[in-house]
Design an enzyme around this catalytic site. Structure first.
Site, short mmCIF file in Angstrom:
data_model
loop_
_atom_site.label_atom_id
_atom_site.label_comp_id
_atom_site.label_asym_id
_atom_site.label_seq_id
_atom_site.Cartn_x
_atom_site.Cartn_y
_atom_site.Cartn_z
N LYS A 10 0.85 -1.20 0.00
CA LYS A 10 0.00 0.00 0.00
C LYS A 10 0.87 1.23 0.00
CE LYS A 10 0.69 1.56 4.41
NZ LYS A 10 1.16 2.92 4.78
N ASP A 137 -3.11 -1.20 9.97
CA ASP A 137 -3.18 -1.12 8.51
C ASP A 137 -3.92 -2.31 7.89
OD1 ASP A 137 -1.98 1.31 7.99
OD2 ASP A 137 0.04 0.48 7.82
#
Length: 289
Positions: A10, A137
């Protein structure tokens, strides 16, 4: 049963720290984006040998302290469905300690795979909520694509997809202490903040250049001087190579640039790879692969 899944990295297109919470965590507001650079994970259930974890990096944990293993145990505990022995083999392609969510993405990929393989049947959002118990996350990494993440990362709003583009990712050869950066943010008055609303508006318009111009990460302003200078140099180099915009991801030190032309991206990749081993040429992606 055997499964092979990918765990995409990401990037933070924007990252803002809104303040410290009473529980000691921080409220964040971030536009997140997944890319095609990904770890490869092989899972096998029904081995009858308990939980086994293997990676191709000797310094990573090979027990329940590995986020992928922790996610597998959490899903089985919560659902009551057992794998009857589980083998997890992780081939790392995403740099570790890089601000790219590599471990969190591994955990999210295992959650998605076992949710399907064990017939648990949780929705993507239910799986993301469970992922919050593994790491901040992980919820976003379960969702993937382009999304606004708020709170600790658990409040997710899917956004219009970032137009597909080329990405050059460069990690300098040092690590950043995440707790130290949060303490640094707490100790200063941030002068600049990302235009998150403007970035979201540009996403709705399909305006890649508009998103790239608004990329900003407040952690880049509180890096130690030497590391901050090197991050700034890489960012400048990417723009000079033709990136529409460049920024640091997460708490760093990885820097990335968005390119609308493959030839320019390839030149940037070649140039920076000569200086930094962990330099990658990839593309943005939609939902997790």
């Amino acid at each position: 049963m055997k499964q092979v899944v990918l765990a995409p990295a990401k990037l933070n297109l924007t990252l803002d720290v809104l303040g410290k919470r009473p529980d000691g965590y921080h409220d964040l507001r971030m536009v997140m984006q997944s890319v095609e650079l990904a770890d490869r994970i092989e899972l096998e259930t029904g081995t009858g040998r308990g939980l086994e974890v293997r990676t191709d990096l000797s310094f990573l944990p090979n027990n329940e302290k590995n986020l992928a293993a922790a996610a597998a145990l959490k899903l089985q505990e919560r659902s009551g469905k057992r794998a009857d022995g589980l083998s997890i083999a992780i081939e790392k392609r995403v740099p570790v300690c890089a601000g790219m969510g590599g471990g969190s993405s591994d955990a999210a990929a295992v959650l998605r795979a076992l949710n399907e393989g064990l017939g648990v049947g949780l929705s993507r959002m239910e799986l993301a909520a469970l992922g919050m118990e593994v790491g901040s996350d992980v919820p976003y990494c379960v969702l993937g694509g382009t999304a606004l993440a708020e709170g600790r990362g658990e409040r997710l709003t899917p956004l219009p997809a970032l137009p597909r583009c080329h990405v050059v990712i460069c990690k300098p050869a040092f690590s950043i202490s995440t707790p130290e950066l949060f303490r640094a943010v707490d100790g200063v008055k941030l002068r600049c903040r990302p235009d998150t609303e403007g970035a979201i508006a540009a996403l709705r318009d399909g305006d890649l250049a508009g998103v790239a111009r608004r990329m900003y990460n407040v952690f880049a302003d509180v890096l130690p001087a030497r590391q901050g200078a090197e991050v700034a140099e890489i960012r400048t180099a990417l723009v000079n190579y033709g990136a529409l915009g460049a920024s640091m991801s997460g708490t760093g030190p990885t820097v990335f640039g968005l390119f609308d032309r493959e030839d320019l991206a390839r030149e940037a990749w070649k140039g920076l790879r000569a200086l930094y081993r962990d330099t990658f040429l990839t593309r943005t992606s939609g939902e997790d692969m």
